[in-house]
Design a protein around this motif. Structure first.
Motif, short mmCIF file in Angstrom:
data_model
loop_
_atom_site.label_atom_id
_atom_site.label_comp_id
_atom_site.label_asym_id
_atom_site.label_seq_id
_atom_site.Cartn_x
_atom_site.Cartn_y
_atom_site.Cartn_z
N PHE A 1 4.29 2.35 7.11
CA PHE A 1 4.04 1.66 8.33
C PHE A 1 2.60 1.79 8.76
N CYS A 2 2.09 3.11 8.72
CA CYS A 2 0.43 3.28 9.03
C CYS A 2 -0.25 2.51 8.14
N THR A 3 -0.04 2.53 7.10
CA THR A 3 -0.98 1.75 6.04
C THR A 3 -0.90 0.09 6.24
N VAL A 4 0.19 -0.24 6.09
CA VAL A 4 0.57 -1.82 6.56
C VAL A 4 -0.22 -2.13 7.92
N ALA A 5 0.19 -1.52 8.86
CA ALA A 5 -0.19 -1.87 10.31
C ALA A 5 -1.84 -1.60 10.31
N SER A 6 -2.19 -0.89 9.55
CA SER A 6 -3.79 -0.81 9.62
C SER A 6 -4.45 -1.87 8.81
#
Length: 106
Positions: free
Chosen positions: A76-81
């Motif tokens: 999630f953190c990777t894709v949201a960034s």
């Protein structure tokens, strides 16, 4: 979208039923809805982000599992960034002036 991605990837159905494939996808979709003004592009990015985060979860889970640790919300953190960085790169994709809830973003 995350569960469908898991099914299409051939993931274990018990993992899908426990929500492991849908959690990061839901978070990614909510992040896009929170930080961008509602538009067709935002909806498309939300769906793409959800599918991407599920695919990334599927790729990370075995790697982290070999070491006995969960990947948690790293997909999630990777894709949201990455979605956040698309602002200004995709026509029609505009950051909300005061990010709140999708209903209040203008």
């Amino acid at each position: 979208i995350g569960s469908i991605t898991g099914i299409l990837s051939g993931a274990d159905l018990s993992n899908i039923a426990m929500g492991l494939w849908g959690y990061n996808s839901a978070l990614a979709s909510m992040a896009v809805g929170t930080f961008f003004v509602n538009s067709r592009e935002t909806i498309a990015l939300s769906a793409f982000g959800a599918a991407s985060s599920a695919a990334l979860f599927g790729a990370m889970q075995p790697v982290f599992g070999m070491h006995g640790v969960p990947c948690l919300t790293l997909p999630f953190c990777t894709v949201a960034s990455m979605c956040f960085l698309l602002e200004g790169q995709v026509p029609g994709l505009v950051l909300a002036k005061e990010p709140h809830s999708p209903e209040k973003n203008t």
